[in-house]
Every structure is written in C-alpha cells, then in structure tokens.
Design an enzyme around this catalytic site. Structure first.
Site, PDB file in Angstrom:
ATOM      1  N   CYS A   1       0.885  -1.206   0.025  1.00 13.69           N
ATOM      2  CA  CYS A   1       0.079   0.030   0.028  1.00 13.69           C
ATOM      3  C   CYS A   1       0.837   1.229   0.061  1.00 13.69           C
ATOM      4  O   CYS A   1       1.891   1.209   0.326  1.00 13.69           O
ATOM      5  CB  CYS A   1      -0.879   0.198   1.076  1.00 13.69           C
ATOM      6  SG  CYS A   1      -1.838  -1.503   1.471  1.00 13.69           S
TER       7      CYS A   1
ATOM      8  N   ARG B   1       4.191   0.307  -6.644  1.00 14.31           N
ATOM      9  CA  ARG B   1       4.337  -0.622  -5.332  1.00 14.31           C
ATOM     10  C   ARG B   1       3.312  -1.885  -5.440  1.00 14.31           C
ATOM     11  O   ARG B   1       3.234  -2.762  -4.781  1.00 14.31           O
ATOM     12  CB  ARG B   1       4.078   0.126  -4.154  1.00 14.31           C
ATOM     13  CG  ARG B   1       5.166   1.282  -3.880  1.00 14.31           C
ATOM     14  CD  ARG B   1       4.657   2.258  -2.916  1.00 14.31           C
ATOM     15  NE  ARG B   1       4.236   1.692  -1.635  1.00 14.31           N
ATOM     16  CZ  ARG B   1       5.178   2.188  -0.361  1.00 14.31           C
ATOM     17  NH1 ARG B   1       6.397   2.756  -0.784  1.00 14.31           N
ATOM     18  NH2 ARG B   1       4.762   1.842   0.328  1.00 14.31           N
TER      19      ARG B   1
ATOM     20  N   TRP C   1      -3.007  -2.509  -1.175  1.00 15.48           N
ATOM     21  CA  TRP C   1      -2.946  -3.829  -1.701  1.00 15.48           C
ATOM     22  C   TRP C   1      -3.645  -4.710  -0.932  1.00 15.48           C
ATOM     23  O   TRP C   1      -3.212  -4.834   0.278  1.00 15.48           O
ATOM     24  CB  TRP C   1      -1.491  -4.067  -1.956  1.00 15.48           C
ATOM     25  CG  TRP C   1      -1.007  -5.412  -2.441  1.00 15.48           C
ATOM     26  CD1 TRP C   1      -1.515  -5.939  -3.663  1.00 15.48           C
ATOM     27  CD2 TRP C   1      -0.203  -6.456  -1.781  1.00 15.48           C
ATOM     28  NE1 TRP C   1      -1.027  -7.147  -4.058  1.00 15.48           N
ATOM     29  CE2 TRP C   1      -0.435  -7.605  -2.929  1.00 15.48           C
ATOM     30  CE3 TRP C   1       0.430  -6.665  -0.713  1.00 15.48           C
ATOM     31  CZ2 TRP C   1       0.480  -8.826  -2.623  1.00 15.48           C
ATOM     32  CZ3 TRP C   1       1.237  -7.937  -0.523  1.00 15.48           C
ATOM     33  CH2 TRP C   1       1.167  -8.954  -1.387  1.00 15.48           C
TER      34      TRP C   1
ATOM     35  N   ASN D   1      -1.276   1.431   6.156  1.00 18.32           N
ATOM     36  CA  ASN D   1      -0.480   0.485   5.694  1.00 18.32           C
ATOM     37  C   ASN D   1      -0.169  -0.488   6.783  1.00 18.32           C
ATOM     38  O   ASN D   1      -0.051  -0.016   8.000  1.00 18.32           O
ATOM     39  CB  ASN D   1       1.000   1.012   5.232  1.00 18.32           C
ATOM     40  CG  ASN D   1       0.760   1.826   3.733  1.00 18.32           C
ATOM     41  OD1 ASN D   1      -0.549   1.722   3.360  1.00 18.32           O
ATOM     42  ND2 ASN D   1       1.709   2.145   3.392  1.00 18.32           N
ATOM     43  N   GLY D   2      -0.326  -1.967   6.693  1.00 24.30           N
ATOM     44  CA  GLY D   2       0.137  -2.836   7.696  1.00 24.30           C
ATOM     45  C   GLY D   2      -1.149  -3.714   8.293  1.00 24.30           C
ATOM     46  O   GLY D   2      -2.144  -3.632   7.321  1.00 24.30           O
TER      47      GLY D   2
ATOM     48  N   GLU E   1      17.114 -17.597 -10.537  1.00 25.86           N
ATOM     49  CA  GLU E   1      16.783 -16.226 -10.930  1.00 25.86           C
ATOM     50  C   GLU E   1      16.144 -16.134 -12.020  1.00 25.86           C
ATOM     51  O   GLU E   1      15.371 -15.454 -12.349  1.00 25.86           O
ATOM     52  CB  GLU E   1      18.008 -15.398 -10.525  1.00 25.86           C
ATOM     53  CG  GLU E   1      17.810 -13.830 -10.937  1.00 25.86           C
ATOM     54  CD  GLU E   1      16.717 -13.253 -10.057  1.00 25.86           C
ATOM     55  OE1 GLU E   1      16.310 -13.856  -9.037  1.00 25.86           O
ATOM     56  OE2 GLU E   1      16.444 -12.167 -10.515  1.00 25.86           O
TER      57      GLU E   1
ATOM     58  N   LYS F   1      12.569 -14.620 -12.656  1.00 23.41           N
ATOM     59  CA  LYS F   1      12.057 -13.696 -13.728  1.00 23.41           C
ATOM     60  C   LYS F   1      11.164 -13.893 -14.625  1.00 23.41           C
ATOM     61  O   LYS F   1      10.347 -13.346 -14.844  1.00 23.41           O
ATOM     62  CB  LYS F   1      13.172 -13.118 -14.341  1.00 23.41           C
ATOM     63  CG  LYS F   1      14.548 -12.488 -13.417  1.00 23.41           C
ATOM     64  CD  LYS F   1      14.252 -11.013 -13.135  1.00 23.41           C
ATOM     65  CE  LYS F   1      13.281 -10.887 -11.932  1.00 23.41           C
ATOM     66  NZ  LYS F   1      13.827 -11.021 -10.447  1.00 23.41           N
TER      67      LYS F   1
ATOM     68  N   GLU G   1       7.398 -14.839 -12.939  1.00 22.72           N
ATOM     69  CA  GLU G   1       6.742 -13.748 -12.467  1.00 22.72           C
ATOM     70  C   GLU G   1       6.196 -12.391 -13.157  1.00 22.72           C
ATOM     71  O   GLU G   1       5.374 -11.709 -12.973  1.00 22.72           O
ATOM     72  CB  GLU G   1       7.677 -12.905 -11.278  1.00 22.72           C
ATOM     73  CG  GLU G   1       8.796 -12.116 -11.766  1.00 22.72           C
ATOM     74  CD  GLU G   1       9.528 -11.748 -10.390  1.00 22.72           C
ATOM     75  OE1 GLU G   1       8.785 -11.203  -9.460  1.00 22.72           O
ATOM     76  OE2 GLU G   1      10.870 -11.461 -10.250  1.00 22.72           O
TER      77      GLU G   1
ATOM     78  N   HIS H   1      17.475 -36.618 -11.738  1.00 24.07           N
ATOM     79  CA  HIS H   1      16.804 -37.296 -10.228  1.00 24.07           C
ATOM     80  C   HIS H   1      15.403 -36.935 -10.640  1.00 24.07           C
ATOM     81  O   HIS H   1      14.961 -36.692  -9.646  1.00 24.07           O
ATOM     82  CB  HIS H   1      17.573 -36.723  -9.375  1.00 24.07           C
ATOM     83  CG  HIS H   1      19.023 -37.128  -9.235  1.00 24.07           C
ATOM     84  ND1 HIS H   1      19.328 -38.448  -8.899  1.00 24.07           N
ATOM     85  CD2 HIS H   1      20.142 -36.543  -9.495  1.00 24.07           C
ATOM     86  CE1 HIS H   1      20.735 -38.432  -9.026  1.00 24.07           C
ATOM     87  NE2 HIS H   1      21.231 -37.343  -9.094  1.00 24.07           N
TER      88      HIS H   1
ATOM     89  N   LYS I   1       5.655  -4.607  -4.943  1.00 25.22           N
ATOM     90  CA  LYS I   1       7.000  -4.462  -4.953  1.00 25.22           C
ATOM     91  C   LYS I   1       7.799  -4.728  -3.639  1.00 25.22           C
ATOM     92  O   LYS I   1       8.923  -5.168  -3.802  1.00 25.22           O
ATOM     93  CB  LYS I   1       7.517  -2.960  -5.575  1.00 25.22           C
ATOM     94  CG  LYS I   1       8.853  -2.746  -5.550  1.00 25.22           C
ATOM     95  CD  LYS I   1       9.748  -3.534  -6.521  1.00 25.22           C
ATOM     96  CE  LYS I   1      11.108  -3.342  -6.487  1.00 25.22           C
ATOM     97  NZ  LYS I   1      11.706  -4.488  -7.676  1.00 25.22           N
TER      98      LYS I   1
HETATM   99  C1  AGP Z   1      11.791 -10.340  -7.280  1.00 22.87           C
HETATM  100  O1  AGP Z   1      11.721 -10.157  -8.607  1.00 22.87           O
HETATM  101  C2  AGP Z   1      10.579 -10.470  -6.698  1.00 22.87           C
HETATM  102  N1  AGP Z   1      10.032  -9.140  -7.034  1.00 22.87           N
HETATM  103  C3  AGP Z   1      10.419 -10.664  -5.240  1.00 22.87           C
HETATM  104  O2  AGP Z   1      10.896 -12.088  -4.993  1.00 22.87           O
HETATM  105  C4  AGP Z   1      11.446  -9.937  -4.302  1.00 22.87           C
HETATM  106  O3  AGP Z   1      12.843 -10.184  -4.467  1.00 22.87           O
HETATM  107  C5  AGP Z   1      11.308 -10.464  -2.903  1.00 22.87           C
HETATM  108  O4  AGP Z   1      10.018 -10.150  -2.481  1.00 22.87           O
HETATM  109  C6  AGP Z   1      12.323  -9.729  -1.827  1.00 22.87           C
HETATM  110  O5  AGP Z   1      12.089  -8.281  -1.892  1.00 22.87           O
HETATM  111  P1  AGP Z   1      13.235  -7.312  -0.953  1.00 22.87           P
HETATM  112  O6  AGP Z   1      14.525  -7.754  -1.805  1.00 22.87           O
HETATM  113  O7  AGP Z   1      12.787  -6.000  -1.277  1.00 22.87           O
HETATM  114  O8  AGP Z   1      13.202  -7.968   0.435  1.00 22.87           O
END
Ligand code: AGP
Length: 608
Positions: free
Chosen positions: A2, A27, A74, A100-101, A481, A485, A488, A504, A603
């Site tokens: 949020c 965000r 959010w 927020n929270g 990674e 990418k 997501e 395996h 984010k």
């Molecule tokens: C990464 O592309 C994602 N958006 C997500 O996995 C992110 O890395 C994860 O939420 C951790 O976020 P941070 O590095 O801000 O703690």
C-alpha cells in the site's frame, strides 16, 4: 504494498494527492482513495482498480481543500473493492484514516466497538482504527490517535485527519515505513519519498513508535506518551527522472539497462586497488571484530535469496567461514542455531520485507550481529541493523528485481573480499578480483548492446508453456533467478534446478516442447554442464545456452547460443543473468503482460 500520501499547506490538496499516488503505483495496488477537509467536513472519494478510476470519480464529483490524505491499497483483509478501499471513516464521517500494515487484534476490537454502538461498513481491519479514534476523541486529534494506538496489536503506518480538529494531519508508524516531507510552508506525509520528491527533498523518517503532527506552521514528532522526540532531517539525493521511465517502454527495461551504471555505483569508493581489498563504510566493526565470527547466516526472500546463495558460495570459497542461507519466512519460525559469533547478513532491495525484517530481529535477539545489504536508503532494515552496505542501485520501480540483484552480488563480493583478505586470500588474488569487478560494467554494456538478439529469441519461445533453467555452482542460483524472472512477469511456469539434479526427476519433463536454458559459462564446472546438455539433446529438448567460449563438444548441440564475456567464477552470475532478464522481459512484453506491475505481485511484501 500500500501507499500513503498526505498534504497540508496553502495549495489545493486533491491534485497533489493524486500525483503522489501515481508516483506510488509501482508498489502494486488494487484500489485507491482520498479524503480532503473542505471547510465543512471530511469528503472522501474511493475507487476499486487503478488510480485513473479514482481520478474519474473526482472529476465527476470534485473535492476542494488544502488538507488531505490518500492511499493505494493492496488487499490483505477484504476484497479489493470501493467499500474496502481507504480512507476509512468513523460513524459520523468526521475522522478519516489511511493505513499500511495489519491490525492483528482487529476482530476483538471490532466486537468491542460494536458493543459500544459503532457501525462498521467494510471488511477491513483498518476501519477499526477510525472507530477507536472516534471513541477516544475529546477535541485533540493526536491524543485520540495515541489512545487508539495503545489498543492496537500489529503493524501500522497511518495518516489521520478530522473535521473536528481540522488544521492538522496526525501520522504514526509501527512496522510500516512512513516519512514526513518538509516543504516551504507546506508539509507532506508519505510511505516513500517518490510520492513527494516533486515538492521537497527534505524528509524526516519516522521510527517505530513515532507519531508526527503536521500543521501549516510546522511539524513535531512525539512518542506514544506525547513526549517530543528529535528526528534528523535527511536530504533525498536521487532525482525524479530516476523514477521516471526515461524513454524506455517499461521501468524494468530501464533498470536492466541501468546496470552498467548501477554496478559502477555499487563499487564506487569501495575498492582499494593497491591493497587488493574492499573498504566498507557501514561495517561498524573493526577487523578484529569481523574475524570473531565463526559462522554466517544469510537470510532473505525471492531474488534477494538468490543473491544470498551466490554470497554463500563466494564466502565459503574465499573466507572458509561456514555459511547458511535461509528463507527469511522459514528462519523466523525455526529454532535456528545463532549466537554472538554469528554474522547475520540480511539482504533486501526494499529494506521493508516483513519476513526479512522479522528474521533479522530474531537473529539479533539471539545475539547475532546483523548486517544489511539493502538498496532503499533510510528503509527499516538498514535503520535497525547494526551495520550494512547500501547497494546504490537507485529506485527500483519494476516489481521484478533486476539491477538490485546484480548490485547485491557485487556488494556481497566486496564483503567477501574484505573478510577474505583478512584471512587467507592473497593480495594477488585480491587484485584479480578487483580487476574482474572493475571490468563488469563494460562487460554488462557489451551484453546489453546485443539485446536485439535476445528479443529475437523471445519471439521464438513466447508461446512456450514451461521452461527449465539449469546451472551448476555459482550459476545454480542464476538458474533460479532466471526462472523467477520469467514466471513472475510472463506467467509461464519455469523452474530452476542444479544441472546435475535433472537426472533425478526433471529429465522426465524433457521433450521437444520444453525449452531448457543452460547457464554454461566456461567456469570450473563447465565440462559437467556439457554432459548435461548432451543428456537433454538426446531427449529432443530445445537447448538455449548462455556460454562464454567456443566448445567443440557442443557443436551442433545447441538450438541457441548466447555468448557472454568471461570473468572470474564468482562474478559469472552478474553477466549470465543479463540475457535471462532480457529474455523474461521480451517474452512477457510479447505475451502482453503488465511487466512493471505483474498480477498478484507487489514491489515490497510488507505483510506476512
Ligand atoms: C523479485 O523479482 C521479486 N519481486 C521478489 O521475489 C523480491 O525479490 C522479494 O519479495 C524480496 O524483496 P526485497 O529484496 O525487497 O526484500
């Protein structure tokens, strides 16, 4: 996550609040709203969906005033609809709150308030705050907010206005970031600086337990006993254009292309060429203290967890200290073996990830020394850790982390070099590492100059339903990674695996419909990867290989080869991930995904 924006001053509040919300869109959110004091009372406008829908509601029914608060939500409690959007108001509609929270005891509080006659209209936990303030209000808003907050369990970043104490905004923070912006005769509150950077660079970061009272004449910070607190003023160094797209179609592409510069920035002033070591300002430890640690725990989430795996490999190789990498969400609820000889490295782009923050606090409570590897300056993790390094990647707007990841790996290599040179790493080896680090920006640029080749590859594979990413050693995390990418932002199912593990189980998946991406730079395990490639080809798999050198054994075996420059093993992930970032980006664009704000993602995940 949020977003919160608040304004008090002499200008019209509504356009400023809307602009601030737009700066926070990155965000991730699913509804939005504003509350403005118009001289007769509190007027709210809310809308589900994007801010453009809130803007339409305001155009249809404008609200005028020069004091207001706004929010992008959010959803955590209750569906993403207009009723559940913030701001939430009390029974009489005189008090408005954005939050927020998570209020963990909201059900109990709601039951108690309903027994007192309060009427609730939403499914949210936040609405409880408005009625608690209403119940406590006796003419002074901050006193009522304090009384309400004492009853709350959980986390909050809030902003509150009232038509009955109408010349102020009260903000408060516990576990969800909030800052005060100091304008010229006007004041702001925001969940991050990008919302107000167009108006001021002077900000005061609130700490957990702080309240801020903003009026047209100034601001003050108090604690939950109304005692005045001193908080320093920080100057925001980065520019608005850095959070604009800068001519790129998406923030993510801009950030991929910023990596030569951001990697340079991460190393700036931190390499001691003659001594073959690194200089880390935020270590807050003497060399003797640094040598005291006999074990390291690295905790993080998502992409940051992938850089943690790379850090583990390089630290064990060069410092000979045992390293454990832990998902923060797992670490915090286990009974981990941590003590005062543990260095707990906490990696986070946002510095606000709830699980990572909680894991850091857990490690510290058990006596570990906490060290943050963070991008966002002034965020909670670096303000609570006992030392750390900012990776200086600048604002990362795209939800999929790219430039932060490569800078995290560089930052971990600096820490590794620093510790390694206090142990058995020779000055010659140290200088080799520094030479390889200094070459990275130019090498990344070489790769980016060939982005068109990756875009053509994306055209060929954009309809794939599944992908497998395979790597070994330093590049097993690169495989993870690359898979993250892709999945997501393109929503294609993708898995990263250690290349040798394929036999395996996952090898059962291989057929002519399965693209298999091999990360195969010419490193110490290259020959092993070659045989894994041959195993896949024997089963008609499509092989896309990221290589760094001609290999006769692979002649005719690769459906697609992208060659990257050579570097030392520990830095190969920094180069190998670039084509993988581009591949994910171009496939996602070709599939019509919302690349910067993928569905269901935020984010920064500041809730559990
Ligand atoms: C990464 O592309 C994602 N958006 C997500 O996995 C992110 O890395 C994860 O939420 C951790 O976020 P941070 O590095 O801000 O703690």
């Amino acid at each position: 996550m949020c977003g919160i924006v608040g304004y008090i001053g002499d200008r019209g509040a509504t356009p400023l609040l809307l602009d601030g919300l737009k700066r926070l869109e990155y965000r991730g959110y699913d509804s939005a709203g504003v509350a403005v004091l118009n001289g007769n009372g509190v007027e709210t406008r809310k809308a589900a969906g994007k801010i453009s829908r809130l803007e339409a509601a305001l155009n249809a029914s404008p609200v005028h005033g020069n004091l207001g608060i706004a929010h992008t939500r959010w959803a955590t409690h209750g569906a993403p609809n207009e009723c559940n959007a913030h701001p939430h108001v009390d029974c009489k509609g005189n008090i408005a709150v954005v939050h927020n929270g998570i209020i963990e005891n909201s059900n109990a509080l709601k039951t108690h308030l309903e027994s007192l006659g309060h009427k609730f209209v939403s499914e949210t936990d936040t609405e409880v705050i408005a009625h608690l303030i209403e119940e406590a209000f006796d003419g002074n808003l901050e006193d009522a907010v304090i009384e309400a907050l004492w009853q709350i369990e959980g986390t909050y970043g809030i902003a509150v206005v009232s038509s009955e104490d109408s010349d102020k905004i009260v903000a408060a923070r516990k576990g969800s970031p909030l800052l005060v912006g100091l304008g010229d005769g006007e004041y702001f509150v925001a969940s991050d600086a990008s919302a107000i950077l167009a108006h001021t660079r002077e900000v005061v970061y609130l700490d957990d337990g702080d309240l801020a009272v903003l009026t047209r004449d100034g601001y003050r910070v108090i604690d939950l006993r109304a005692k005045t607190l001193e908080r320093s003023v920080h100057k925001i160094e980065w520019d608005l254009h850095q959070i604009e797209r800068g001519g790129f179609d998406h923030f993510m592409l801009k950030e991929i292309f910023e990596q030569p510069e951001t990697i340079e920035n991460c190393m700036r002033g931190r390499l001691l060429d003659e001594e073959g070591t690194a200089k880390l300002g935020g270590l807050n430890m003497t060399d003797e203290e640094l040598l005291k640690f006999d074990n390291v725990v690295i905790t993080a989430c998502g992409t940051s967890w992938h850089s943690a795996l790379i850090g583990e490999h390089m630290m064990e190789e060069l410092t000979r200290i045992p390293v454990e990498v832990e998902y923060a969400s797992e670490f915090r609820y286990r009974n981990p073996i941590v003590n005062d000889r543990t260095l707990c490295i906490v990696i986070s782009q946002s510095g606000e990830t709830a699980d990572t923050l909680a894991a850091m606090r857990e490690a510290r409570n058990r006596g570990a020394r906490t060290y943050g590897v963070v991008n966002v300056v002034g965020s909670t993790i670096p303000r609570e850790s006992q030392g750390g390094i900012y990776v200086h990647a600048g604002p990362e707007i795209g939800v999929a982390s790219t430039k932060a990841f490569t800078s995290q790996v560089v930052a971990l290599s600096l820490l590794t070099l620093k510790i390694g040179r206090l142990k058995d790493v020779s000055v010659v080896r140290g200088k080799e590492i520094i030479e390889a680090l200094r070459a990275l920006p130019g090498q990344v640029k070489q790769i980016l100059d060939r982005a068109g080749e990756i875009e053509a590859l994306a055209e060929e594979f954009k309809r794939a339903q599944n992908f497998l990413y395979l790597g070994r050693g330093y590049n097993f995390p690169t495989a993870l990674e690359g898979a993250l990418k892709l999945k997501e932002i393109s929503y294609i199912h993708a898995e990263g695996y250690p290349a040798a593990e394929m036999k395996h189980g996952p090898i059962a998946l291989i057929d002519e419909m399965m693209p298999v991406v091999f990360i195969a730079p010419h490193d110490s395990v290259f020959d092993k990867v070659v045989s894994n490639i041959q195993e896949v080809k024997a089963r008609k798999g499509h092989v896309i290989a990221i290589t760094s050198r001609e290999e006769p054994a692979l002649a005719g075996k690769l459906d697609y080869e992208f060659r990257i420059p050579e570097t030392i093993d520990m830095l190969t992930p920094v180069l190998a991930c670039i084509p993988l970032q581009l591949l994910a980006y171009y496939i996602a664009v070709k599939r019509g995904s919302n690349v910067d704000q993928p569905r269901n993602l935020a984010k920064s995940v500041t809730v559990e």
